[in-house]
Design a protein around this motif. Structure first.
Motif, PDB file in Angstrom:
ATOM      1  N   SER A 299      -8.703   9.338  22.439  1.00  0.00           N
ATOM      2  CA  SER A 299      -9.999   9.496  21.774  1.00  0.00           C
ATOM      3  C   SER A 299     -10.844  10.614  22.388  1.00  0.00           C
ATOM      4  O   SER A 299     -12.008  10.780  22.005  1.00  0.00           O
ATOM      5  N   ILE A 300     -10.294  11.358  23.322  1.00  0.00           N
ATOM      6  CA  ILE A 300     -11.078  12.408  23.963  1.00  0.00           C
ATOM      7  C   ILE A 300     -11.480  13.453  22.922  1.00  0.00           C
ATOM      8  O   ILE A 300     -10.727  13.767  21.997  1.00  0.00           O
ATOM      9  N   GLU A 301     -12.690  13.982  23.095  1.00  0.00           N
ATOM     10  CA  GLU A 301     -13.213  14.934  22.117  1.00  0.00           C
ATOM     11  C   GLU A 301     -12.588  16.313  22.314  1.00  0.00           C
ATOM     12  O   GLU A 301     -12.146  16.671  23.419  1.00  0.00           O
ATOM     13  N   MET A 334      -2.023  22.882  21.302  1.00  0.00           N
ATOM     14  CA  MET A 334      -2.737  21.648  21.650  1.00  0.00           C
ATOM     15  C   MET A 334      -3.699  21.871  22.815  1.00  0.00           C
ATOM     16  O   MET A 334      -4.778  21.278  22.846  1.00  0.00           O
ATOM     17  N   PHE A 335      -3.316  22.698  23.752  1.00  0.00           N
ATOM     18  CA  PHE A 335      -4.116  22.884  24.964  1.00  0.00           C
ATOM     19  C   PHE A 335      -4.285  24.376  25.247  1.00  0.00           C
ATOM     20  O   PHE A 335      -3.500  25.208  24.774  1.00  0.00           O
ATOM     21  N   GLU A 336      -5.290  24.680  26.031  1.00  0.00           N
ATOM     22  CA  GLU A 336      -5.478  26.016  26.580  1.00  0.00           C
ATOM     23  C   GLU A 336      -6.028  25.874  27.989  1.00  0.00           C
ATOM     24  O   GLU A 336      -6.592  24.843  28.351  1.00  0.00           O
ATOM     25  N   ILE A 337      -5.836  26.927  28.794  1.00  0.00           N
ATOM     26  CA  ILE A 337      -6.298  26.891  30.172  1.00  0.00           C
ATOM     27  C   ILE A 337      -7.202  28.094  30.422  1.00  0.00           C
ATOM     28  O   ILE A 337      -6.907  29.214  29.989  1.00  0.00           O
ATOM     29  N   THR A 338      -8.315  27.852  31.071  1.00  0.00           N
ATOM     30  CA  THR A 338      -9.276  28.900  31.416  1.00  0.00           C
ATOM     31  C   THR A 338      -9.513  28.889  32.912  1.00  0.00           C
ATOM     32  O   THR A 338      -9.260  27.887  33.597  1.00  0.00           O
ATOM     33  N   THR A 339     -10.019  30.012  33.425  1.00  0.00           N
ATOM     34  CA  THR A 339     -10.262  30.158  34.863  1.00  0.00           C
ATOM     35  C   THR A 339     -11.749  30.031  35.153  1.00  0.00           C
ATOM     36  O   THR A 339     -12.570  30.713  34.527  1.00  0.00           O
ATOM     37  N   ASN A 340     -12.071  29.130  36.071  1.00  0.00           N
ATOM     38  CA  ASN A 340     -13.444  29.014  36.562  1.00  0.00           C
ATOM     39  C   ASN A 340     -13.640  30.053  37.656  1.00  0.00           C
ATOM     40  O   ASN A 340     -13.097  29.937  38.756  1.00  0.00           O
ATOM     41  N   LEU A 354      -5.645  14.378  19.810  1.00  0.00           N
ATOM     42  CA  LEU A 354      -4.493  13.631  20.318  1.00  0.00           C
ATOM     43  C   LEU A 354      -4.283  12.374  19.487  1.00  0.00           C
ATOM     44  O   LEU A 354      -5.237  11.769  18.991  1.00  0.00           O
ATOM     45  N   ASP A 355      -3.039  11.969  19.361  1.00  0.00           N
ATOM     46  CA  ASP A 355      -2.698  10.764  18.615  1.00  0.00           C
ATOM     47  C   ASP A 355      -1.574  10.054  19.362  1.00  0.00           C
ATOM     48  O   ASP A 355      -0.439  10.540  19.424  1.00  0.00           O
ATOM     49  N   TYR A 356      -1.932   8.949  19.915  1.00  0.00           N
ATOM     50  CA  TYR A 356      -0.953   8.185  20.691  1.00  0.00           C
ATOM     51  C   TYR A 356       0.217   7.741  19.830  1.00  0.00           C
ATOM     52  O   TYR A 356       1.356   7.678  20.298  1.00  0.00           O
ATOM     53  N   GLU A 357      -0.085   7.414  18.569  1.00  0.00           N
ATOM     54  CA  GLU A 357       0.971   6.928  17.691  1.00  0.00           C
ATOM     55  C   GLU A 357       1.955   8.040  17.300  1.00  0.00           C
ATOM     56  O   GLU A 357       3.096   7.745  16.918  1.00  0.00           O
ATOM     57  N   ARG A 358       1.549   9.280  17.353  1.00  0.00           N
ATOM     58  CA  ARG A 358       2.429  10.391  16.990  1.00  0.00           C
ATOM     59  C   ARG A 358       3.156  10.984  18.195  1.00  0.00           C
ATOM     60  O   ARG A 358       4.356  11.249  18.140  1.00  0.00           O
ATOM     61  N   LYS A 359       2.445  11.273  19.292  1.00  0.00           N
ATOM     62  CA  LYS A 359       3.064  11.862  20.479  1.00  0.00           C
ATOM     63  C   LYS A 359       2.337  11.344  21.706  1.00  0.00           C
ATOM     64  O   LYS A 359       1.107  11.417  21.778  1.00  0.00           O
ATOM     65  N   ARG A 360       3.120  10.857  22.640  1.00  0.00           N
ATOM     66  CA  ARG A 360       2.520  10.180  23.779  1.00  0.00           C
ATOM     67  C   ARG A 360       2.576  11.006  25.067  1.00  0.00           C
ATOM     68  O   ARG A 360       2.040  10.576  26.080  1.00  0.00           O
ATOM     69  N   GLN A 361       3.218  12.150  25.038  1.00  0.00           N
ATOM     70  CA  GLN A 361       3.333  12.934  26.257  1.00  0.00           C
ATOM     71  C   GLN A 361       3.532  14.403  25.920  1.00  0.00           C
ATOM     72  O   GLN A 361       4.197  14.749  24.946  1.00  0.00           O
ATOM     73  N   TYR A 362       2.920  15.280  26.756  1.00  0.00           N
ATOM     74  CA  TYR A 362       3.038  16.727  26.585  1.00  0.00           C
ATOM     75  C   TYR A 362       3.426  17.336  27.928  1.00  0.00           C
ATOM     76  O   TYR A 362       3.043  16.841  29.008  1.00  0.00           O
ATOM     77  N   SER A 363       4.183  18.441  27.857  1.00  0.00           N
ATOM     78  CA  SER A 363       4.604  19.160  29.059  1.00  0.00           C
ATOM     79  C   SER A 363       4.212  20.629  28.910  1.00  0.00           C
ATOM     80  O   SER A 363       4.491  21.254  27.885  1.00  0.00           O
ATOM     81  N   LEU A 364       3.556  21.152  29.954  1.00  0.00           N
ATOM     82  CA  LEU A 364       3.091  22.539  29.952  1.00  0.00           C
ATOM     83  C   LEU A 364       3.678  23.270  31.152  1.00  0.00           C
ATOM     84  O   LEU A 364       3.859  22.687  32.239  1.00  0.00           O
ATOM     85  N   ARG A 365       3.945  24.555  30.969  1.00  0.00           N
ATOM     86  CA  ARG A 365       4.350  25.432  32.064  1.00  0.00           C
ATOM     87  C   ARG A 365       3.234  26.452  32.276  1.00  0.00           C
ATOM     88  O   ARG A 365       2.880  27.220  31.368  1.00  0.00           O
ATOM     89  N   VAL A 366       2.661  26.447  33.490  1.00  0.00           N
ATOM     90  CA  VAL A 366       1.472  27.247  33.785  1.00  0.00           C
ATOM     91  C   VAL A 366       1.811  28.280  34.848  1.00  0.00           C
ATOM     92  O   VAL A 366       2.548  27.990  35.809  1.00  0.00           O
ATOM     93  N   GLN A 367       1.273  29.475  34.688  1.00  0.00           N
ATOM     94  CA  GLN A 367       1.464  30.565  35.653  1.00  0.00           C
ATOM     95  C   GLN A 367       0.098  31.038  36.158  1.00  0.00           C
ATOM     96  O   GLN A 367      -0.877  31.123  35.406  1.00  0.00           O
ATOM     97  N   VAL A 368       0.041  31.359  37.462  1.00  0.00           N
ATOM     98  CA  VAL A 368      -1.165  31.910  38.076  1.00  0.00           C
ATOM     99  C   VAL A 368      -0.806  33.253  38.683  1.00  0.00           C
ATOM    100  O   VAL A 368       0.285  33.434  39.235  1.00  0.00           O
ATOM    101  N   ASP A 395      -3.269   5.056  24.885  1.00  0.00           N
ATOM    102  CA  ASP A 395      -3.672   4.451  23.618  1.00  0.00           C
ATOM    103  C   ASP A 395      -5.054   3.828  23.744  1.00  0.00           C
ATOM    104  O   ASP A 395      -5.389   3.213  24.757  1.00  0.00           O
ATOM    105  N   VAL A 396      -5.872   3.997  22.697  1.00  0.00           N
ATOM    106  CA  VAL A 396      -7.190   3.360  22.605  1.00  0.00           C
ATOM    107  C   VAL A 396      -7.337   2.766  21.214  1.00  0.00           C
ATOM    108  O   VAL A 396      -6.629   3.147  20.275  1.00  0.00           O
ATOM    109  N   ASP A 397      -8.225   1.788  21.102  1.00  0.00           N
ATOM    110  CA  ASP A 397      -8.480   1.166  19.809  1.00  0.00           C
ATOM    111  C   ASP A 397      -9.315   2.136  18.981  1.00  0.00           C
ATOM    112  O   ASP A 397     -10.488   2.375  19.277  1.00  0.00           O
ATOM    113  N   GLU A 398      -8.732   2.654  17.901  1.00  0.00           N
ATOM    114  CA  GLU A 398      -9.380   3.699  17.118  1.00  0.00           C
ATOM    115  C   GLU A 398      -9.944   3.126  15.822  1.00  0.00           C
ATOM    116  O   GLU A 398      -9.417   2.151  15.282  1.00  0.00           O
ATOM    117  N   PRO A 399     -10.980   3.737  15.308  1.00  0.00           N
ATOM    118  CA  PRO A 399     -11.533   3.288  14.028  1.00  0.00           C
ATOM    119  C   PRO A 399     -10.649   3.753  12.880  1.00  0.00           C
ATOM    120  O   PRO A 399      -9.809   4.641  13.039  1.00  0.00           O
TER     121      PRO A 399
END
Length: 811
Positions: A299-301, A334-340, A354-368, A395-399
Motif C-alpha cells: 500500500s506504499i504511495e 517499477m523503481f528508480e534510484i537517486t543520489t542524495n 505494488l500488488d502483492y497478489e501479482r508479484k511478491r518480490q523484486y530484484s535490482l542490480r545497482v551500480q555506484v 500483503d496488506v488489507d486493501e480496499p
C-alpha cells in the motif's frame, strides 16, 4: 693642525695601521702641495704645521705683501665604534688635537652634531671623545658630528669647523626571525618527490654588507623524511613519495634559520610549518554489502522511499561524490534510484503501484561510480562497484478497486421511477466481497439509488433536463468484512432531452400600428424560444390561430428562420373604431411529439406622421406603455385615501381624550383608591406619594412635588415645610438631613425621579415618632415601652429589649 688620535683596546692594531695610512696620505699631500697651487680646502679634521713647522715664499699679493704657504697635515674624516659595548667605563672614540694647543689650557675643543652632548662627550681641554651609552647599529648606523678648536678666553675659532663621521661597527647580535610563525601549507597527497610545498623566509637585522652576520642558512629540524628544505632559499619540498592522506593527513615541520652562514657560534631562529595533505580521488567507492534486502507494504504511495543504500569512499569532498543507477531489474520501471548529494546515499523510490497478489518480490542490480575521476589513478582499478537489492512486497488489507476511474451514465428525462441507468463494479484484491452505497452528501435530494450487491444505479424520481442537465454523484464501495476499507468513484449522470416543452415568444412582444398604415405592411418581427435542446437544433413554425383567421385584421408570415413577421391586412385603422388589437399567434416545433402554444401579440392603434413615426396614442395606450393599468392606479389611490383617514381619526381621538382625576372624591381620602396612570417605583418608592397624608390629612403639603413626574423646570426651587418647634436636642441631625436633601435636589447627576432616596432620620411630625434611644437619656423619668409589642412581629426584637418589667431591668 687639529688631529684626532683614535685608540681603543682591541682597535690598537687598527690604530697603528691607520697611522701608517695617514703617513702615506701625508706624503702624497705634501707632494701635491709642492707641485700644485695652494688653497685646497680640507674635508675632514686636519693637522697643520703652522709657522712652527716651516714656511716658504710663494709670491706676493696685489699689495705686494709676501704670501706665506701653510704646511698642511694628513686628512681623516671617519671613525669606527663597536656596537653593544658592555664595558664598565665609557667607550673611547678618539682624540681631537690642534697644533695651536701649547698645553697651557687656552684651547677649548667643541663638539656639535648628532648625539653631541648626549651620546658623545668631548673633554674640552684634552679633546678626548667618549660614547656615554651603548649604541645599536640596527637603530642608527652612523652619526655625523662637527668639531672645532676655539680660544677659551676670547671664544675665537682657532681653526675652521671640520665634519667627521662615526660609524657603528656591526657585531652579530641579532638572530634571524621568520616572517610568519606558524606557516600553513597544503600539498596534494600522492605527490611526487620534489613537489614544492611552501617557501619560508627569515630576516636578520645585522649588516649584510659586513661579514656573515646576516647570511642565513635554512635547515629542517623536524619533519624528516617526509619533507626537505633548500638551505639558501628556504623552499620546502616533498621528500617521500606516495604520502597518503587516508593514512596521515597533517604534518608538523620545524625549520631553523641560522646566521654566520650556518657556522658554529651563529645565532638561529625557528618556525613551525603545518602541512596538510589535500585529498585526491585515489580511492574507488565500495559497497559494504553485496546484497541488500528491504521489505515494503504493497500500500506504499508512489514516490515514497523503499530503501537507502550507501557506498563507502575513503576520499572526501567532491572526490567522494557518487552516482547510483539501476543496471538490471526484473520489474522494469517499477523503481528508480537517486543520489542524495548531502549524504552520498542512494535512495530507492517507487514509481509504479505494488500488488502483492501479482508479484511478491523484486530484484535490482545497482551500480555506484565516482563523479570526478583523476586520470592519474586509473591504474588502481575501476572507480565503480555493484550490489544486488532484494525488495519483498508485504500483503496488506486493501480496499476494493473500481474497474474505472469514473463512470458516465445517461438517462432520458421522461424515464419513470426505478429505471436502471447503469452499473459500477469494484473488485477486492484480497478476494473479499464489497457492497455499494451512494454518498448522500453528493445526492442531497435522493434522486438516485444503487443496488448494494451488483452496483446497479437507478433513479428514485422523474428528472427534468431543464432543471438540471447533469448530476454528479459519488459511489462508495465498502469491504464487507472490514468497513474501514472503502473506495470512491465519481459517477456523472447526463439527463437526455425529450420534447416536452412548447415553444413560446422569445420576449413579451408589444407593438403599434399607425392609423394611416398600408396593407401588407410589416409592423413587427417576432421570435420564439424553447427550453428543450434537440440534437438537430430548433425549428419553429408560426401561423395565425384558426379562430382569428376569418376576421383577422393582421396576418402572420413565417420567415423560415425561426422568426415571423406581423403584417397589416387593410389600409387604415381608426382609434375610434378600436384602439387595441390582440393577435393570437400559434408557434409549433418540428420535434416528436410536436409541441405548440398560442401566444398573443398586443397591437395598439396610434397616430403617426408621414414617415410612420408615432405621434400620439390614446390614454389607454399611454398608460399601458408606462407600465401601469387603470386598475393599478385606482388601487394605489384607494390605499392613499385609507391611510389619510386613519391619520385623521387618530388625531381626533387624541384631542378628545381627557385627563382622569387623580382622586375621584376628596371627601374621605382614606376610603378612596388613588389611581395613577403610570408605573411607579414599586414597594421601595416612598416618594410617589406621602403615606402620612393618608393618615393625617391636616399635614398635607400643598407645595410638595411628586418624584415620579418631571417638574416643569429642570431644577425647580424646593420649598421645605416649616416644622413645628421642637427641642434642640436633635438639631444637628436635622441640619444634616436638610443639607443632604438640599445637595440631592441641586445635584444634576442625581438619580431619576422614580429612584429610591433613603434617609436615616424619621423626622418630626411622624406618626411613629422617633424610635431612637438617644432622647431617652434627656429625661430622668422611666418610659413605658410596652406599646412596642403592639406594633407587630417586625418590632418583636425591640419589644423584648425594651418592653420588659422593671424587675427584669433591675436584675
Amino acid at each position: 693642525m687639529l688631529e684626532v688620535i683614535y685608540c681603543h683596546g682591541f682597535e690598537l692594531l687598527i690604530a697603528v695601521l691607520l697611522e701608517l695610512w695617514r703617513f702615506c696620505i701625508f706624503m702624497v699631500l705634501w707632494a701635491m702641495v709642492h707641485l700644485s697651487s695652494p688653497g685646497q680646502g680640507l674635508r675632514a679634521l686636519r693637522r697643520t704645521t703652522g709657522g712652527r713647522r716651516g714656511s716658504g715664499l710663494t709670491g706676493q699679493d696685489a699689495n705686494g705683501v709676501p704670501l706665506r704657504r701653510s704646511k698642511r697635515g694628513w686628512m681623516w674624516n671617519q671613525f669606527f665604534l663597536l656596537e653593544e659595548y658592555t664595558g664598565t667605563d665609557l667607550q673611547y672614540v678618539g682624540k681631537l688635537h690642534s697644533d695651536s694647543d701649547r698645553g697651557d689650557g687656552s684651547v677649548k675643543y667643541v663638539l656639535t652634531g648628532e648625539g653631541a652632548g648626549t651620546l658623545f662627550k668631548i673633554d674640552e681641554k684634552s679633546g678626548d671623545i667618549h660614547a656615554t651609552k651603548r649604541l645599536d647599529r640596527e637603530e642608527k648606523a652612523f652619526y655625523i658630528l662637527h668639531a672645532k678648536a676655539v680660544n677659551r678666553f676670547t671664544n675665537e675659532a682657532l681653526e675652521g669647523e671640520s665634519e667627521f663621521i662615526i660609524k657603528i661597527h656591526d657585531i652579530n647580535d641579532n638572530e634571524p626571525r621568520f616572517t610568519k610563525d606558524p606557516y600553513m601549507a597544503r600539498v596534494p597527497e600522492m605527490s611526487d618527490i620534489g613537489t614544492s610545498v611552501i617557501q619560508v623566509t627569515a630576516i636578520d637585522a645585522d649588516d649584510a654588507t659586513y661579514g656573515n652576520s646576516a647570511k642565513v642558512v635554512y635547515s629542517i629540524l623536524e619533519g624528516q623524511p617526509y619533507f626537505s628544505v633548500d638551505p639558501e632559499t628556504g623552499l620546502i619540498k616533498t621528500a617521500l613519495p606516495g604520502m597518503d592522506r587516508e593514512v596521515k593527513e597533517n604534518y608538523q615541520v620545524v625549520i631553523q634559520a641560522k646566521d654566520m652562514a650556518g657556522q658554529m657560534g651563529g645565532l638561529s631562529g625557528t618556525t613551525t610549518v603545518s602541512i596538510t595533505l589535500s585529498d585526491v580521488n585515489d580511492n574507488p567507492p565500495r559497497f559494504t554489502k553485496t546484497l541488500y534486502e528491504f521489505r515494503v507494504p504493497e500500500s506504499i504511495e508512489l514516490g515514497s522511499a523503499v530503501g537507502v543504500i550507501r557506498a563507502m569512499d575513503a576520499d572526501i569532498g567532491q572526490n567522494a561524490e557518487m552516482d547510483y543507477r539501476i543496471i538490471g531489474s526484473d520489474g522494469p520501471g517499477m523503481f528508480e534510484i537517486t543520489t542524495n548529494r548531502s549524504t552520498q546515499e542512494g535512495v530507492i523510490l517507487l514509481r509504479k503501484p505494488l500488488d502483492y497478489e501479482r508479484k511478491r518480490q523484486y530484484s535490482l542490480r545497482v551500480q555506484v561510480e565516482n563523479v570526478h575521476i583523476n586520470p592519474r589513478f586509473y591504474s588502481k582499478g575501476p572507480f565503480r562497484d555493484e550490489a544486488t537489492i532484494k525488495i519483498i512486497v508485504e500483503d496488506v488489507d486493501e480496499p476494493p478497486v473500481f474497474e474505472r476511474a469514473s463512470y458516465v451514465m445517461e438517462v432520458k428525462e421522461d424515464a419513470p421511477k426505478n429505471t436502471a441507468i447503469g452499473s459500477v463494479s469494484a473488485s477486492d484484491p484480497d478476494d473479499k466481497t464489497a457492497s455499494y452505497t451512494i454518498d448522500r452528501r453528493t445526492d442531497m435530494d435522493r434522486v438516485f439509488n444503487i443496488h448494494a450487491g451488483n452496483g446497479s444505479v437507478f433513479i428514485l424520481r422523474e428528472l427534468d433536463r431543464e432543471e438540471n442537465a447533469w448530476h454528479n454523484i459519488t459511489v462508495i464501495a465498502t469491504e464487507f468484512t472490514n468497513p474501514r476499507q472503502i473506495s470512491r468513484v465519481p459517477v456523472y449522470v447526463r439527463v437526455l432531452d425529450v420534447n416536452d416543452n412548447p415553444p413560446t415568444f422569445a420576449n413579451n412582444y408589444e407593438t403599434f400600428v399607425c392609423e394611416n398604415a398600408k396593407a401588407n405592411q410589416v409592423i413587427r418581427t417576432v421570435g420564439a424560444t424553447d427550453p428543450d435542446a434537440p440534437l438537430g437544433g430548433h425549428r419553429f413554425f408560426f401561423s395565425l390561430a384558426q379562430e382569428a383567421a376569418g376576421k383577422a385584421n393582421f396576418s402572420v408570415r413565417d420567415n423560415k428562420n425561426n422568426t415571423a413577421s406581423i403584417l397589416t391586412r387593410r389600409n387604415s385603422y381608426s382609434t375610434l373604431q378600436k384602439s387595441v388589437y390582440h393577435v393570437p399567434v400559434v408557434i409549433s416545433d418540428g420535434e416528436f411529439p410536436m409541441q405548440s402554444s398560442t401566444n398573443t401579440l398586443t397591437i395598439r392603434v396610434c397616430t403617426c406622421d408621414r414617415e410612420g413615426n408615432m405621434k400620439a396614442c390614446n390614454a389607454e395606450a399611454l398608460t399601458a406603455r408606462a407600465g401601469l393599468s387603470t386598475g393599478a392606479l385606482v388601487a394605489i389611490l384607494l390605499c392613499v385615501i385609507i391611510l389619510l383617514m386613519i391619520v385623521v381619526l387618530f388625531a381626533a381621538l387624541r384631542r378628545q381624550r381627557k385627563k382622569e382625576p387623580l382622586i375621584i372624591s376628596k371627601e374621605d381620602v382614606r376610603d378612596n383608591v388613588v389611581s395613577y396612570n403610570d408605573e411607579g417605583g414599586g414597594e421601595e418608592d416612598t416618594q410617589a406619594f406621602d403615606i402620612g397624608t393618608l393618615r393625617n390629612p391636616e399635614a398635607i403639603e400643598d407645595s410638595k412635588q411628586r418624584r415620579d413626574i418631571v417638574p416643569e423646570a429642570f431644577y425647580p426651587p424646593i420649598r421645605r415645610p416649616v416644622l413645628p418647634p421642637t427641642r434642640d436636642n436633635n438639631g444637628d441631625v436635622r441640619d444634616f438631613i436638610n443639607q443632604r436633601l438640599q445637595d440631592n435636589d441641586s445635584d444634576p447627576t442625581a438619580p431619576p425621579y422614580d429612584s429610591l432616596a433613603t434617609y436615616a432620620y424619621e423626622g418630626n411630625g411622624s406618626v411613629a415618632e422617633s424610635l431612637s434611644s438617644l432622647e431617652s437619656v434627656t429625661t430622668e423619668s422611666d418610659q413605658d415601652y410596652n406599646y412596642l409589642s403592639e406594633w407587630g412581629p417586625r418590632f418583636k426584637k425591640l419589644a423584648d429589649l425594651y418592653g420588659g418589667d422593671d424587675s427584669d431591668r433591675d436584675s
